[in-house]
Design a protein around this motif. Structure first.
Motif, PDB file in Angstrom:
ATOM      1  N   ASN A  39      62.444  20.475  16.044  1.00  0.00           N
ATOM      2  CA  ASN A  39      61.902  21.004  14.788  1.00  0.00           C
ATOM      3  C   ASN A  39      61.477  19.873  13.854  1.00  0.00           C
ATOM      4  OD1 ASN A  39      62.386  23.606  15.681  1.00  0.00           O
ATOM      5  ND2 ASN A  39      64.381  23.761  14.675  1.00  0.00           N
ATOM      6  N   GLU A  40      62.287  18.830  13.817  1.00  0.00           N
ATOM      7  CA  GLU A  40      61.953  17.675  12.975  1.00  0.00           C
ATOM      8  C   GLU A  40      60.682  16.993  13.470  1.00  0.00           C
ATOM      9  OE1 GLU A  40      63.694  13.167  12.377  1.00  0.00           O
ATOM     10  OE2 GLU A  40      65.135  14.795  12.689  1.00  0.00           O
ATOM     11  N   LEU A  41      60.578  16.815  14.794  1.00  0.00           N
ATOM     12  CA  LEU A  41      59.393  16.186  15.369  1.00  0.00           C
ATOM     13  C   LEU A  41      58.157  17.049  15.168  1.00  0.00           C
ATOM     14  CD1 LEU A  41      60.999  14.908  18.687  1.00  0.00           C
ATOM     15  CD2 LEU A  41      59.978  13.454  16.926  1.00  0.00           C
ATOM     16  N   TYR A  42      58.322  18.351  15.262  1.00  0.00           N
ATOM     17  CA  TYR A  42      57.179  19.244  15.062  1.00  0.00           C
ATOM     18  C   TYR A  42      56.617  19.082  13.655  1.00  0.00           C
ATOM     19  CZ  TYR A  42      54.488  23.427  14.093  1.00  0.00           C
ATOM     20  OH  TYR A  42      53.494  24.272  13.699  1.00  0.00           O
ATOM     21  N   ARG A  43      57.482  18.997  12.666  1.00  0.00           N
ATOM     22  CA  ARG A  43      57.003  18.796  11.287  1.00  0.00           C
ATOM     23  C   ARG A  43      56.279  17.454  11.162  1.00  0.00           C
ATOM     24  NH1 ARG A  43      62.074  21.298  10.316  1.00  0.00           N
ATOM     25  NH2 ARG A  43      63.102  19.274  10.084  1.00  0.00           N
ATOM     26  N   SER A  44      56.808  16.432  11.838  1.00  0.00           N
ATOM     27  CA  SER A  44      56.137  15.125  11.821  1.00  0.00           C
ATOM     28  C   SER A  44      54.768  15.207  12.489  1.00  0.00           C
ATOM     29  CB  SER A  44      57.002  14.088  12.543  1.00  0.00           C
ATOM     30  OG  SER A  44      58.233  13.912  11.888  1.00  0.00           O
ATOM     31  N   PHE A  45      54.698  15.948  13.575  1.00  0.00           N
ATOM     32  CA  PHE A  45      53.445  16.115  14.313  1.00  0.00           C
ATOM     33  C   PHE A  45      52.379  16.766  13.441  1.00  0.00           C
ATOM     34  CE2 PHE A  45      51.398  19.535  17.047  1.00  0.00           C
ATOM     35  CZ  PHE A  45      50.297  18.774  17.391  1.00  0.00           C
ATOM     36  N   VAL A  46      52.720  17.859  12.788  1.00  0.00           N
ATOM     37  CA  VAL A  46      51.756  18.552  11.924  1.00  0.00           C
ATOM     38  C   VAL A  46      51.288  17.631  10.804  1.00  0.00           C
ATOM     39  CG1 VAL A  46      51.433  20.486  10.338  1.00  0.00           C
ATOM     40  CG2 VAL A  46      52.693  20.828  12.475  1.00  0.00           C
ATOM     41  N   GLY A  47      52.236  16.917  10.198  1.00  0.00           N
ATOM     42  CA  GLY A  47      51.874  16.011   9.115  1.00  0.00           C
ATOM     43  C   GLY A  47      51.014  14.855   9.591  1.00  0.00           C
ATOM     44  N   TYR A  48      51.336  14.330  10.765  1.00  0.00           N
ATOM     45  CA  TYR A  48      50.585  13.185  11.271  1.00  0.00           C
ATOM     46  C   TYR A  48      49.170  13.590  11.670  1.00  0.00           C
ATOM     47  CZ  TYR A  48      49.565   8.842  13.707  1.00  0.00           C
ATOM     48  OH  TYR A  48      49.002   7.648  14.092  1.00  0.00           O
ATOM     49  N   TRP A  49      49.011  14.784  12.235  1.00  0.00           N
ATOM     50  CA  TRP A  49      47.668  15.258  12.566  1.00  0.00           C
ATOM     51  C   TRP A  49      46.815  15.360  11.300  1.00  0.00           C
ATOM     52  CZ3 TRP A  49      45.019  15.863  17.004  1.00  0.00           C
ATOM     53  CH2 TRP A  49      43.831  16.589  16.957  1.00  0.00           C
ATOM     54  N   SER A  50      47.389  15.876  10.244  1.00  0.00           N
ATOM     55  CA  SER A  50      46.658  15.957   8.965  1.00  0.00           C
ATOM     56  C   SER A  50      46.312  14.564   8.458  1.00  0.00           C
ATOM     57  CB  SER A  50      47.505  16.702   7.931  1.00  0.00           C
ATOM     58  OG  SER A  50      47.744  18.034   8.328  1.00  0.00           O
ATOM     59  N   GLU A  51      47.244  13.634   8.609  1.00  0.00           N
ATOM     60  CA  GLU A  51      46.991  12.259   8.169  1.00  0.00           C
ATOM     61  C   GLU A  51      45.837  11.636   8.955  1.00  0.00           C
ATOM     62  OE1 GLU A  51      49.204   7.877   8.188  1.00  0.00           O
ATOM     63  OE2 GLU A  51      50.390   9.695   8.494  1.00  0.00           O
ATOM     64  N   MET A  52      45.804  11.888  10.265  1.00  0.00           N
ATOM     65  CA  MET A  52      44.718  11.346  11.078  1.00  0.00           C
ATOM     66  C   MET A  52      43.371  11.900  10.627  1.00  0.00           C
ATOM     67  SD  MET A  52      46.376  11.363  14.929  1.00  0.00           S
ATOM     68  CE  MET A  52      45.172  10.279  15.679  1.00  0.00           C
ATOM     69  N   ASN A  53      43.338  13.185  10.305  1.00  0.00           N
ATOM     70  CA  ASN A  53      42.094  13.779   9.816  1.00  0.00           C
ATOM     71  C   ASN A  53      41.693  13.180   8.478  1.00  0.00           C
ATOM     72  OD1 ASN A  53      41.680  15.516  12.000  1.00  0.00           O
ATOM     73  ND2 ASN A  53      42.989  17.093  11.124  1.00  0.00           N
ATOM     74  N   GLU A  54      42.657  13.016   7.589  1.00  0.00           N
ATOM     75  CA  GLU A  54      42.370  12.474   6.249  1.00  0.00           C
ATOM     76  C   GLU A  54      41.883  11.029   6.332  1.00  0.00           C
ATOM     77  OE1 GLU A  54      46.006  12.997   4.169  1.00  0.00           O
ATOM     78  OE2 GLU A  54      45.821  15.196   4.038  1.00  0.00           O
ATOM     79  N   ARG A  55      42.423  10.277   7.263  1.00  0.00           N
ATOM     80  CA  ARG A  55      42.034   8.874   7.409  1.00  0.00           C
ATOM     81  C   ARG A  55      40.755   8.693   8.222  1.00  0.00           C
ATOM     82  NH1 ARG A  55      47.377   5.410   8.882  1.00  0.00           N
ATOM     83  NH2 ARG A  55      45.748   3.800   9.012  1.00  0.00           N
ATOM     84  N   GLY A  56      40.197   9.791   8.693  1.00  0.00           N
ATOM     85  CA  GLY A  56      38.920   9.736   9.399  1.00  0.00           C
ATOM     86  C   GLY A  56      38.981   9.058  10.749  1.00  0.00           C
ATOM     87  N   VAL A  57      40.122   9.184  11.452  1.00  0.00           N
ATOM     88  CA  VAL A  57      40.279   8.514  12.744  1.00  0.00           C
ATOM     89  C   VAL A  57      39.243   9.005  13.745  1.00  0.00           C
ATOM     90  CG1 VAL A  57      41.826   8.182  14.713  1.00  0.00           C
ATOM     91  CG2 VAL A  57      42.726   8.096  12.382  1.00  0.00           C
ATOM     92  N   TRP A  58      39.035  10.312  13.790  1.00  0.00           N
ATOM     93  CA  TRP A  58      38.117  10.870  14.788  1.00  0.00           C
ATOM     94  C   TRP A  58      36.685  10.472  14.478  1.00  0.00           C
ATOM     95  CZ3 TRP A  58      41.679  11.659  17.933  1.00  0.00           C
ATOM     96  CH2 TRP A  58      42.888  12.254  17.561  1.00  0.00           C
ATOM     97  N   ASP A  59      36.317  10.450  13.199  1.00  0.00           N
ATOM     98  CA  ASP A  59      34.973   9.997  12.830  1.00  0.00           C
ATOM     99  C   ASP A  59      34.786   8.518  13.160  1.00  0.00           C
ATOM    100  OD1 ASP A  59      34.265  12.491  11.915  1.00  0.00           O
ATOM    101  OD2 ASP A  59      34.803  12.078   9.831  1.00  0.00           O
ATOM    102  N   GLU A  60      35.860   7.751  12.985  1.00  0.00           N
ATOM    103  CA  GLU A  60      35.782   6.323  13.304  1.00  0.00           C
ATOM    104  C   GLU A  60      35.521   6.114  14.793  1.00  0.00           C
ATOM    105  OE1 GLU A  60      38.630   2.302  13.234  1.00  0.00           O
ATOM    106  OE2 GLU A  60      39.278   4.133  12.212  1.00  0.00           O
ATOM    107  N   ILE A  61      36.205   6.894  15.623  1.00  0.00           N
ATOM    108  CA  ILE A  61      35.996   6.784  17.067  1.00  0.00           C
ATOM    109  C   ILE A  61      34.558   7.161  17.420  1.00  0.00           C
ATOM    110  CG2 ILE A  61      36.654   7.676  19.329  1.00  0.00           C
ATOM    111  CD1 ILE A  61      39.467   8.127  18.208  1.00  0.00           C
TER     112      ILE A  61
END
Length: 679
Positions: free
Chosen positions: A364-386
């Protein structure tokens, strides 16, 4: 699969593959002795990772091998990967159990006491002289293993339960229940036994892999490629290498994003596991191609690795939650068979339930980290950078027929809506070369309605023309055989798309699937955004009827200096709010009552947009449509430059079409750009 004789091989790409595979195979074979002889679990871990990376790289460079060699290398590497899998998984679980035991508080007296075993690890024998239990003496001899302690416990416990030995008079001090360590130690015992039983098979697999000579043969091939390429001055930075990197990375990104809709549901365990696999494949693919790029994709690889790690830890928790109930069932059956009842499970069950509870909370703790990290990747434009990094060499380096052209372009061409009209495409490419165009970009809808879908896709790829996916491209790819068979009264469009899907090779379908929905790149000193329809939809329309307010909204929301789109099949140019909007018209199906192929050229200095009309062999296309048994209305459209709706009501006698003769060009310039009149 691979086959050097089937098509011309790009030597730079094969040199690149040889350098990658040489390192990976070297890493793999270097761990063999350690796997055989050492207790260090990292040897198996490193060998398995190297085999996985090699397995991921081989299909990418399959074209560099003969089919026979490729299949042999692939099967050999796959075999060693599978052979190491179970052992590595148990190593990880055993390592975690040991660390988990270390985190637990010491239970005094241990559960093994209570009159059955001595209270310390250094005690091996209880001196039973026949006197009262409180006179028992401890004889310290040597430290026993967990196995011997369990064996002694079981012997004494069984004897006690069957009445053979009286319980000790002296009772153990009161301790808090339940006791945890015994269940975890039992689990460690079982897992360690399984791992020991697997090791001979691991050694056998490593020996067989080395005896097969696959590793040595692949290393020899790599060295031969590298030496030959260096003698000829071959460069790995070929267009084919960049194009392959782009499509491989893009496909893996699409695979990863296909699971995005499951992120918000913590119960989609299977999909989260698949997403972990997708993240791993994306990371491995980027690592394979990173040496092609100046920044080596360092930041994206790092962030995708972190995503993979989080998902991997989640998956580990899910595995534990699956195996622990099974372990309890097996232990209960074993205890019942041994003792005649399951009473012994009171020593085992609390620890296993405690571990399961910890794994559930951690998940459960990791799942919350996963959701938050996915949002962070989107906010930081990782996919656009690639996307930007992997498309840039193709946009700037995409020439007309040359394998590589990296100079800053002065004149580029945009083409759109070819719709499988190969003669029209060939005419446009020939005209663009004569006009000194060095770079061509396409805006989608390569296929659909025309008679040459496979040949058109192949020509685009042969010419090194980079572009995006159109709505008809997507609709065609999504057509299913069963749907085509079920449709009793298919429309002309459905007939065309079903027919087109059948004509496309798997390679061409894969290429179309990999095309992005948009491209953003710096060209001619401006930021260009390429879309098929509008920036918000592949079916959006930008043209002479689009209000300035809508265009201003697109300009401000995208931040682009120029937005180039297709889909309307009508040439168009306008500047609004400092943003240049361009539609190059249609190569294969113009809708402005001029059947000639249409495309546009953009010049750097002075900035200008020229719409070019090029005649081509229309009868060759209509004849091919007839041969393919496609609806006759498509011939009416192509001959007269009409949309499907217009063609249904068109009468040549009442609405004569007067196409222009020869090649013509209409150019507009900054800052007062106006829409050219359709011919």
């Amino acid at each position: 699969m691979g086959g050097r004789n089937k098509k011309k091989i790009d030597e730079g790409f094969c040199l690149f593959g040889a350098e990658i595979l040489q390192k990976l195979m070297g890493d793999l074979t270097a761990e063999a002795d350690g796997v055989r002889e050492s207790d260090d679990i990292e040897y198996i871990h490193r060998m398995r990772v190297a085999s996985r990376r090699t397995r991921a790289a081989l299909p990418i460079f399959a074209c560099c091998f003969s089919g026979k060699d490729y299949n042999r290398f692939r099967k050999g590497v796959r075999s060693i990967t599978r052979s190491l899998g179970d052992a590595r998984d148990l190593d990880v679980q055993i390592d975690y159990i040991r660390s988990y035991l270390e985190s637990l508080p010491v239970e005094r007296p241990p559960v093994w006491y209570a009159g059955f075993l001595p209270p310390t690890d250094d005690v091996t024998v209880l001196h039973e002289s026949g006197s009262a239990p409180d006179e028992m003496a401890l004889i310290v001899t040597e430290k026993k293993t967990l196995t011997s302690r369990i064996t002694l416990l079981v012997r004494r416990l069984r004897s006690y339960l069957t009445g053979g030995v009286a319980p000790p008079v002296k009772q153990a001090p009161e301790v808090a229940e339940p006791l945890i360590r015994s269940g975890i130690e039992c689990l460690l015992l079982r897992w360690t036994g399984q791992r020991d039983a697997l090791h001979p098979d691991v050694i056998k697999a490593v020996d067989e892999f080395e005896a097969s000579g696959i590793g040595d043969d692949l290393l020899i091939w790599c060295r031969e490629q590298i030496v030959s390429a260096r003698l000829h001055g071959t460069d790995i930075h070929s267009r084919y290498a960049f194009e392959t990197a782009y499509h491989a990375i893009s496909m893996n990104m699409e695979f990863l994003f296909s699971f995005e809709r499951y992120i918000t549901d913590p119960e989609r365990i299977s999909e989260h596991h698949q997403m972990r696999i997708a993240a791993k494949q994306l990371r491995y693919t980027m690592e394979i191609f990173r040496d092609l790029y100046p920044d080596r994709l360092k930041n994206p690889i790092s962030m995708v690795k972190q995503l993979q790690d989080i998902l991997g830890d989640m998956h580990d928790c899910d595995v534990w939650l699956d195996v622990l109930p099974v372990f309890l069932q097996e232990e209960e059956a074993r205890a019942t068979s041994f003792f005649g009842h399951s009473g012994f499970m009171r020593f085992i069950r609390p620890g296993i339930l405690h571990l399961a509870s910890e794994r559930r909370m951690k998940r459960n703790e990791l799942y919350r980290s996963f959701v938050g990290y996915w949002s962070e990747m989107n906010e930081r434009g990782v996919w656009d950078e690639i996307k930007k990094t992997i498309i840039e060499p193709l946009v700037i380096g995409s020439g007309t027929g040359s394998p590589e052209n990296t100079q800053e372009p002065e004149r580029i061409a945009f083409i759109a809506d070819i719709h499988a009209n190969l003669p029209a495409l060939d005419a446009v490419l020939a005209d663009a070369r004569q006009r000194g165009v060095t770079h061509i970009l396409h805006l989608g809808d390569l296929i659909g309605f025309g008679p040459f879908p496979e040949a058109t896709v192949r020509r685009i790829r042969e010419e090194g023309i980079t572009g995006i996916c159109g709505n008809i491209d997507t609709e065609t790819l999504l057509m299913k055989k069963k749907d085509c068979r079920k449709m009793a009264k298919k429309t002309e469009k459905e007939i065309a798309l079903c027919w087109t899907k059948k004509q496309l090779s798997k390679e061409s379908q894969s290429y179309l699937f990999s095309l992005p929905r948009e491209i953003r790149s710096a060209i001619l000193g401006r930021t260009f955004l390429l879309t098929h329809g509008s920036p918000t939809s592949t079916t959006g329309r930008i043209g002479s009827g689009t209000p300035d307010t809508e265009l201003s909204g697109y300009a401000s929301s995208t931040g682009a200096d120029s937005i180039v789109s297709g889909h309307t099949h009508l040439p168009f140019t306008r500047t609004v709010g400092g943003c240049l909007f361009i539609n190059p018209g249609s190569v294969g199906r113009p809708f402005d009552r001029d059947p000639r192929a249409c495309y546009c050229i953009v010049n750097r200095d002075p900035l200008s947009v020229c719409h070019i009309r090029v005649p081509y062999d229309v009868e060759a296309v209509t004849g091919a449509l007839l041969d393919a048994d496609l609806p006759g209305i498509f011939s009416v459209m192509i001959r007269n430059g009409l949309s499907l709706e217009e063609a249904r009501f068109h009468s040549v006698e009442n609405n004569p079409v007067k196409p222009g003769d020869g090649v013509s060009a209409q150019c507009t310039f900054e800052p007062s750009i106006t829409t050219p009149e359709p011919r």
